[in-house]
Design a protein around this motif. Structure first.
Motif, short mmCIF file in Angstrom:
data_model
loop_
_atom_site.label_atom_id
_atom_site.label_comp_id
_atom_site.label_asym_id
_atom_site.label_seq_id
_atom_site.Cartn_x
_atom_site.Cartn_y
_atom_site.Cartn_z
N LYS A 15 -23.08 39.88 -17.62
CA LYS A 15 -24.47 40.31 -17.77
C LYS A 15 -24.81 41.36 -16.71
N GLU A 16 -24.40 41.14 -15.47
CA GLU A 16 -24.64 42.10 -14.40
C GLU A 16 -23.91 43.41 -14.69
N TRP A 17 -22.71 43.32 -15.22
CA TRP A 17 -21.91 44.50 -15.57
C TRP A 17 -22.65 45.37 -16.58
N ARG A 18 -23.24 44.72 -17.60
CA ARG A 18 -24.00 45.47 -18.60
C ARG A 18 -25.24 46.12 -17.98
N ILE A 19 -25.93 45.39 -17.13
CA ILE A 19 -27.13 45.91 -16.47
C ILE A 19 -26.78 47.10 -15.58
N GLN A 20 -25.60 47.08 -14.98
CA GLN A 20 -25.14 48.14 -14.08
C GLN A 20 -24.48 49.30 -14.81
N ASN A 21 -24.85 49.47 -16.07
CA ASN A 21 -24.34 50.58 -16.87
C ASN A 21 -22.82 50.50 -17.04
#
Length: 68
Positions: A15-21
């Motif tokens: 989820k963090e990876w997706r948020i971080q582009n």
């Protein structure tokens, strides 16, 4: 670490990876790789101890056929 806790942490990192582009911070990538290896070991252990179903699926059968 328990299997469920491992999966929760993996989901959170994705989820963090997706948020971080779609880019990892170095410490996140290291943690993700460690958790992935640990998850693979857990799954191998499940197979080694016969804790997984390996066989035909009964999804398409109606209830009368399953009871036989």
């Amino acid at each position: 670490m328990k299997s469920s806790q491992n999966l929760k942490e993996l989901r959170q990192l994705r989820k963090e990876w997706r948020i971080q582009n779609f880019s990892w911070k170095p410490e996140q990538k290291k943690k993700y790789d460690e958790l992935t290896l640990e998850r693979r070991e857990i799954v191998k252990d499940y197979y080694a101890n016969d804790k997984v179903w390996i066989g035909p699926s009964n999804i398409k059968l109606n209830s009368k056929e399953v009871k036989k």
